[in-house]
Design an enzyme around this catalytic site. Structure first.
Site, mmCIF file in Angstrom:
data_model
loop_
_atom_site.group_PDB
_atom_site.id
_atom_site.type_symbol
_atom_site.label_atom_id
_atom_site.label_comp_id
_atom_site.label_asym_id
_atom_site.label_seq_id
_atom_site.Cartn_x
_atom_site.Cartn_y
_atom_site.Cartn_z
ATOM 1 C CB CYS A 69 -38.066 3.186 34.788
ATOM 2 S SG CYS A 69 -37.293 4.748 34.358
ATOM 3 C CG HIS A 109 -40.982 2.206 31.972
ATOM 4 N ND1 HIS A 109 -41.504 3.285 32.661
ATOM 5 C CD2 HIS A 109 -39.764 2.592 31.514
ATOM 6 C CE1 HIS A 109 -40.626 4.269 32.624
ATOM 7 N NE2 HIS A 109 -39.578 3.887 31.936
ATOM 8 C CG ASN A 116 -39.297 7.450 31.253
ATOM 9 O OD1 ASN A 116 -39.906 7.106 32.251
ATOM 10 N ND2 ASN A 116 -38.176 6.869 30.867
HETATM 11 N N1 ACO Z 1 -33.017 16.675 19.409
HETATM 12 C C1 ACO Z 1 -32.299 16.636 18.266
HETATM 13 N N2 ACO Z 1 -31.213 15.861 18.104
HETATM 14 C C2 ACO Z 1 -30.843 15.100 19.145
HETATM 15 C C3 ACO Z 1 -31.546 15.106 20.362
HETATM 16 C C4 ACO Z 1 -32.658 15.936 20.479
HETATM 17 N N3 ACO Z 1 -33.407 15.995 21.591
HETATM 18 N N4 ACO Z 1 -30.957 14.248 21.208
HETATM 19 C C5 ACO Z 1 -29.912 13.718 20.558
HETATM 20 N N5 ACO Z 1 -29.842 14.233 19.317
HETATM 21 C C6 ACO Z 1 -28.865 13.938 18.274
HETATM 22 C C7 ACO Z 1 -27.588 13.363 18.824
HETATM 23 O O1 ACO Z 1 -26.710 14.398 19.214
HETATM 24 C C8 ACO Z 1 -27.076 12.582 17.646
HETATM 25 O O2 ACO Z 1 -26.493 13.495 16.765
HETATM 26 P P1 ACO Z 1 -25.132 13.103 15.973
HETATM 27 O O3 ACO Z 1 -25.503 11.899 15.156
HETATM 28 O O4 ACO Z 1 -24.847 14.338 15.176
HETATM 29 O O5 ACO Z 1 -24.160 12.814 17.047
HETATM 30 C C9 ACO Z 1 -28.332 12.080 17.000
HETATM 31 O O6 ACO Z 1 -29.394 12.913 17.466
HETATM 32 C C10 ACO Z 1 -28.667 10.661 17.386
HETATM 33 O O7 ACO Z 1 -29.764 10.330 16.589
HETATM 34 P P2 ACO Z 1 -30.241 8.845 16.431
HETATM 35 O O8 ACO Z 1 -29.084 7.925 16.249
HETATM 36 O O9 ACO Z 1 -31.324 8.804 15.425
HETATM 37 O O10 ACO Z 1 -30.853 8.590 17.869
HETATM 38 P P3 ACO Z 1 -31.451 7.283 18.349
HETATM 39 O O11 ACO Z 1 -32.236 6.651 17.279
HETATM 40 O O12 ACO Z 1 -30.403 6.483 19.040
HETATM 41 O O13 ACO Z 1 -32.479 7.798 19.415
HETATM 42 C C11 ACO Z 1 -32.889 7.904 21.733
HETATM 43 C C12 ACO Z 1 -32.010 8.385 20.597
HETATM 44 C C13 ACO Z 1 -34.305 8.431 21.528
HETATM 45 C C14 ACO Z 1 -32.365 8.448 23.034
HETATM 46 C C15 ACO Z 1 -32.881 6.363 21.717
HETATM 47 O O14 ACO Z 1 -31.578 5.882 21.827
HETATM 48 C C16 ACO Z 1 -33.699 5.795 22.794
HETATM 49 O O15 ACO Z 1 -34.916 5.824 22.739
HETATM 50 N N6 ACO Z 1 -33.075 5.212 23.846
HETATM 51 C C17 ACO Z 1 -33.781 4.728 24.976
HETATM 52 C C18 ACO Z 1 -33.764 5.823 25.904
HETATM 53 C C19 ACO Z 1 -34.952 5.843 26.824
HETATM 54 O O16 ACO Z 1 -36.068 5.578 26.470
HETATM 55 N N7 ACO Z 1 -34.648 6.209 28.015
HETATM 56 C C20 ACO Z 1 -35.617 6.382 28.981
HETATM 57 C C21 ACO Z 1 -35.006 6.177 30.270
HETATM 58 S S1 ACO Z 1 -34.624 4.578 30.471
HETATM 59 C C22 ACO Z 1 -35.957 3.812 30.861
HETATM 60 O O17 ACO Z 1 -36.935 4.374 31.190
HETATM 61 C C23 ACO Z 1 -35.854 2.395 30.731
#
Ligand code: ACO
Length: 318
Positions: free
Chosen positions: A112, A245, A275
């Protein structure tokens, strides 16, 4: 001699995949995706589209906006994590499809952060006087490296391409760039699979430790922006537009807050694109140039972060 961005272009595939569409085949919801990431829909490349096709469409639009032809281009650099093939580079395929026979061509792989890496390198190549008109493209088809059964990753990404034309200039356009990497953090975001002896070895899909990526991204993005500002003897108050980004609105908001840049000065396109990795920054630049927000003379701060881990910033006078 300096380098300057004189035009932008972008391309998004036609097919739109909404959060509700996703919820039909993976256990997720529009509400979960919107509140966690800000994403509402993303584009998906057609079966007959390759990354080079997306790049060529974006590149042609940038060339048209610059009033240049393919023959005027003497360098093509494509930032991509999803190349058409192992080799040759996607940039060479783009060179052929564009008919840019005077151009040298190579790819940059910094996930990215790829576009910022490419811009930083090409800036030096143009400013040295070796190249006059360069096409710098970010292009990705992430839909082909996503495990569509993994809700933690497949809801976050999309396909697209963005491009800029960088030309030799008497006045500075790229004011400062700074690049970083920390390969010891490679486990938090990767596609571990590879081809060996005619077989795919390992898992060829995106793996991500979401919370670890989130923490790292927020930490490093503001820091590297401050580094380029210091290099140019500027402060956040000098920035007209922040073009980060586009991974997630929460990461974008947190970065703006840490930098002290108002939300109204931040370009956000992730809602309708997801993304798009190396394509996200040039796609956002093109959006804001074409809708009239980014104007000549303004200061634009771009910042990328991604797998590797890699991160970097380019401070631009438009
Ligand atoms: N739909 C529903 N539930 C989901 C999904 C989904 N698509 N994905 C995960 N969950 C569940 C998980 O299984 C977990 O459930 P559990 O608690 O029963 O185990 C729960 O949701 C996790 O929820 P949160 O803790 O609220 O999630 P969080 O706030 O950590 O958000 C996210 C997750 C969006 C991935 C966050 O960590 C994030 O934004 N990370 C950065 C990731 C990113 O942007 N990556 C892009 C690539 S990297 C880059 O470009 C730099």
């Amino acid at each position: 001699m300096f380098s300057k961005i004189v035009a932008t272009g972008s391309y998004l595939p036609e097919k739109i995949l909404t959060n509700d569409d996703l919820a039909k085949f993976v256990d997720t919801s529009d509400e979960w995706i919107r509140t966690r990431s800000g994403i509402q829909s993303r584009r998906i490349a057609a079966d007959n589209e390759e990354t080079s096709d997306l790049a060529v469409n974006a590149g042609r639009r940038a060339l048209d906006a610059a009033g240049l032809t393919a023959a005027d281009i003497d360098l093509i650099v494509v930032a991509t994590t999803t190349p058409d093939m192992i080799f040759p580079s996607t940039a060479c395929i783009v060179q052929d499809k564009l008919g840019a026979s005077n151009a040298a061509a190579f790819d940059i792989q910094a996930v990215c952060s790829g576009f910022v890496y490419a811009l930083s390198i090409v800036d030096k190549m143009v400013a040295s006087g070796q190249h006059k008109n360069a096409l710098v493209i970010g292009a990705e088809i992430y839909s082909r490296i996503l495990n569509w059964k993994d809700r933690a990753t497949c809801v976050l990404f999309g396909d697209g391409a963005g491009a800029v034309v960088l030309t030799a200039s008497q006045t500075p356009g790229i004011l400062a760039t700074r690049l970083h990497a920390d390969g010891s953090r490679r486990a938090i975001l990767n596609v571990p699979g590879h081809v060996r002896g005619g077989q795919v070895w390992g898992d060829p899909y995106v793996h991500m430790d979401g919370p670890a990526v989130f923490k790292m991204a927020v930490q490093v993005m503001a820091d590297v922006c401050n580094e380029t500002l210091a290099m140019a003897n500027m402060t956040a108050a000098d920035i007209d537009w922040l073009v980060p980004h586009q991974a997630n609105v929460r990461i974008i908001d947190a970065t703006g807050k840490r930098l002290g840049i108002a939300q109204e000065k931040t370009i956000v396109t992730v809602q309708g694109q997801g993304n798009t990795s190396a394509a996200s920054i040039p796609l956002a630049l093109d959006t804001a140039v074409r809708d009239g927000r980014i104007k000549p003379g303004q200061v634009v701060q771009t910042v990328g972060v991604g797998g590797g881990f890699t991160w970097g910033s380019a401070l631009i006078r438009w």
